[in-house]
Design an enzyme around this catalytic site. Structure first.
Site, short mmCIF file in Angstrom:
data_model
loop_
_atom_site.label_atom_id
_atom_site.label_comp_id
_atom_site.label_asym_id
_atom_site.label_seq_id
_atom_site.Cartn_x
_atom_site.Cartn_y
_atom_site.Cartn_z
N SER A 186 -3.86 -1.41 -7.70
CA SER A 186 -2.71 -0.52 -7.57
C SER A 186 -2.15 -0.21 -8.96
CB SER A 186 -1.67 -1.14 -6.63
OG SER A 186 -0.75 -0.16 -6.20
N ASP A 218 -5.46 5.73 2.23
CA ASP A 218 -4.37 5.13 1.46
C ASP A 218 -3.29 6.18 1.22
OD1 ASP A 218 -2.72 3.84 -0.38
OD2 ASP A 218 -4.39 2.93 -1.45
N HIS A 258 -3.92 1.22 2.08
CA HIS A 258 -3.68 0.67 0.74
C HIS A 258 -4.17 -0.77 0.63
CE1 HIS A 258 -1.88 0.79 -3.22
NE2 HIS A 258 -1.17 -0.28 -2.97
#
Length: 737
Positions: A580, A666, A701
């Site tokens: 991320s 995501d 995600h």
């Protein structure tokens, strides 16, 4: 057209897919950038989908030889995990709630049994002896995730709630990975679902204390939670009331019930300031009241409660306190200008201690603080709070140097708070901390469970130490260095450096079964607690954000240099990993120092951050301005970001092996960011190492759903690292027994 090779070359080497170039000119503040791959954002395009599938085929071909290693690591994870297990029951009102996991099943099963009330309060809050795989008389199944997930490509629960009387159960389910949930309500007396079905809700749901209403949050088109709504059971969803709508695109909205369930507490904010609004359940006609306006630019949380029968607010805030402090406020003070209000200090400010939050029970305040990088918990009695008679805080004591202790749950009327404890080599423990009394002024820690680890796990086989790297500006960067005890300091081992460094999130000590598989192969695992995280207080965060963001990247490189010179590893056998915002970190260090790494794994990587933040219509984009700055309005921010964002700064250089791992659905870091990035890397690299992208077509995600699937994903990541570092074989005597 996009060139998608279907056959290996004559040398039998698979060839990566090559996307066609469609020049897109982006101009801001007089600066232009030609983006040849922005067209890959067209998610519904068959050409884009075909390209992504070709990326998967390419990475499968390139990494096919790693499959036996992946399978070995997966079996090690599986072999160390007690697959049929259960959580420690947690009491809420008249029931004990817990989760069962069953061998061979992907998802948890939510259950409950009735609680008993006697005159022994601590005994009443002692969890029942529920055993794994053993049915309990009177056990009720609230939700079996395996049944719910059957036939679905993805399954995740985004929230659950039970009415105070225990008769209704609300739960929200996501079946695509896009973090938009469908809320349903079950009558636990009959097992029947109510006709009330609410689509597209966000995380977090709650019943009103009387059980007639459900509160939930809705996101806008950019995936920002912006509405809190109220649904009256039995009425059309179209009639649901919007209790509050937040129109500032840079502010996040959430809610919870106060600890004593007398108020609905709405939290509105960003990383730099906030606003709390309260709704009294005993006087809803009064509407929402604001505690402190966002115009004061104070970052705070407010907990309304009764102290000696009088209304009070417990404020955790940064007013004249960069590391935050805790104050007690009479709500009557709120009518005055803030400068004239009287706030009583409960926990004062300290340059050495970061105050992260506080909560209340009927008898105590509990406080989460961070000192010397370590998260810990302190409790204060309500008796005398905010007066000269206030007692000193009591802190549950633990023996290890590097650990994490946190509040894992509390109930307003309980004589205990639930705590979680873990360290790098101590499996997760669940404690109940009996709150201090006159008879037990230090309280009492009661161990309820230590998560079992199978396969002959022995903590003494591993070593965790705190070391320090030194950045170019002289700042000392804390490192957590993990290794198998048999690894010798002879400069031959492999090493992996892991980092994140954004949003004031700390990479706290925690046990992880999958990580043992790398350590058992002789990999020295370094967690770099770089600036931008929260490990050393608010200054640590502020010195790694906005126009100081590059400190995050150079700190990580300093950590890598420390490892290379430490005597533990061969400098040619070092890899890097992050996800991320940590994936942005990976992209940045790949550009800054590609020669220092043999391999890089970037999970759901935020590598095209400037493009994203320049478009406030994209998911969560406007919310990022408080973290990175606003490049739309500020030319200096634009220039600074453009000088480090990974996609724009790919250059002619010999890049190492790189794996970008992402998910098609995501909603936080869109698949297009790594898809564009890998195209540019292949285009520019002067080296011969492969750049691959692994994309989960059904996940979000967090990747795909299901614990076995998660284990396989982690095995893929670690096999890529271990293979790249020549660390595929277990050390003598290491591994599950």
């Amino acid at each position: 057209m996009t060139h998608i090779p279907s056959q290996p070359t004559a040398l039998n080497e698979p060839q990566p897919p090559v996307a066609r170039k469609v020049p897109f000119l982006r101009t801001h503040h007089g600066d232009s950038f030609v983006d040849n791959y922005e067209w890959l954002r067209q998610k519904d395009s068959a050409e884009v989908v075909d390209l992504l599938k070709a990326e998967n085929a390419y990475q499968e071909s390139v990494t096919a030889h790693q499959e036996p290693l992946r399978e070995a690591i997966f079996q090690e994870i599986k072999g160390r995990t007690q697959e049929t297990d259960l959580s420690v029951p947690n009491r809420k009102d008249g029931w004990w709630y817990y989760t069962r996991s069953v061998e061979g099943k992907e998802y948890g099963i939510q259950c409950r049994v009735r609680a008993q009330d006697t005159e022994d309060r601590v005994a009443d809050w002692t969890p029942p002896a529920v055993e794994a795989g053993v049915e309990v008389p009177g056990e009720e199944v609230l939700l079996d995730g395996n049944v719910e997930a059957e036939g679905k490509p993805f399954f995740s629960v985004g929230g659950a709630a039970v009415t105070v009387d225990g008769t209704l159960y609300a739960y929200a389910v996501d079946n695509s990975g896009d973090e938009r949930f469908t809320l349903r309500v079950k009558d636990l007396r009959t097992g029947a679902l109510l006709p009330d079905v609410i689509e597209n809700v966000f995380y977090g749901i709650a019943f009103s204390p009387d059980g007639t209403r459900i509160f939930y949050t809705v996101v806008d088109d950019s995936w920002r939670p912006y509405q809190v709504k109220s649904h009256v059971l039995g009425t059309p969803v179209a009639d649901d009331e919007v209790l509050y709508q937040e129109d500032d695109v840079a502010m996040w909205l959430g809610f919870e019930l106060s600890a004593d369930r007398r108020h609905l507490v709405l939290s509105i904010g960003c990383s730099e300031f906030s606003e709390t609004r309260l709704l009294r359940f005993d006087a809803p006609e009064g509407g929402l009241s604001t505690v402190i306006s966002r115009a004061e630019r104070i970052l705070y949380e407010a907990e309304p409660f009764l102290l000696d029968g009088e209304e009070r607010l417990l404020l955790t805030h940064n007013r004249d306190a960069v590391n935050s402090m805790i104050s007690l406020v009479d709500p009557g003070e709120l009518a005055k200008p803030v400068a004239e209000q009287h706030w009583t200090t409960v926990v004062g400010h300290s340059d050495e201690v970061r105050v992260n939050g506080a909560g209340v029970t009927a008898t105590h305040v509990f406080v989460s603080v961070r000192k010397d990088t370590i998260e810990r918990v302190q409790v204060l009695a309500l008796a005398g709070l905010g007066t000269p008679a206030q007692a000193a805080p009591v802190e549950p004591a633990f023996e290890e140097e590097l650990y994490t202790a946190e509040v894992a749950g509390s109930d307003y009327d309980a004589p205990v708070i639930r705590m979680g404890y873990t360290s790098y080599f101590t499996p997760t423990r669940v404690y109940d901390f009996v709150l201090p009394t006159a008879g037990k002024p230090d309280g009492e820690l009661l161990l309820r469970k230590e998560s079992p680890v199978l396969g002959g796990y022995t903590p003494g086989d591993y070593v965790a130490s705190r070391e320090w790297a030194v950045a170019a500006d002289g700042t000392r960067i804390p490192l957590s260095v993990l290794r198998h005890a048999s690894v010798k300091q002879d400069s031959t081992a492999a090493g992996l450096v892991y980092g994140y460094g954004s949003y004031e999130l700390s990479m706290d000590p925690g046990f992880a079964i999958p990580r043992l598989s790398l350590l058992d192969r002789g990999v020295v695992f370094v967690i770099a607690h770089v600036r931008g995280g929260g490990e050393l207080g608010r200054h640590w965060y502020e010195n790694g954000k906005k126009l100081h963001k590059k400190n995050t990247f150079t700190d990580f490189i300093a950590a890598t240099d420390w490892l290379a010179r430490s005597g533990w590893v061969d400098p040619a056998r070092v890899a890097a990993m992050g996800g991320s915002a940590g994936g942005l970190l990976m992209g940045a260090v790949a550009n800054l120092a590609p020669e220092k790494y043999a391999a890089i794994v970037a999970a759901v990587p935020f590598v095209d951050a400037l493009t994203t933040i320049l478009d406030p219509e994209l998911p969560l984009s406007a919310l990022e301005w408080e973290e990175w700055g606003n490049p739309i309005t500020d030319a200096d921010v634009y220039a600074y970001m453009k000088s480090y964002t990974p996609y724009e700064n790919v250059r002619r250089a010999p890049y190492p092996k790189i794996a970008a791992v992402t998910s098609f659905n995501d909603t936080r870091v869109l698949y297009v960011e790594p898809a564009k990035w890998v195209q540019r890397l292949r285009e520019e690299t002067t080296g011969s190492e492969p750049v691959v992208m692994k994309i989960e077509m059904d996940g979000g995600h967090g990747g795909a759903s299901g614990r076995y699937v998660h284990w396989r994903e982690r095995a893929w990541d670690y096999a890529f690292v271990a293979d790249s570092l020549g660390a595929s074989e277990l050390l003598p005597g290491a591994g599950p027994k």
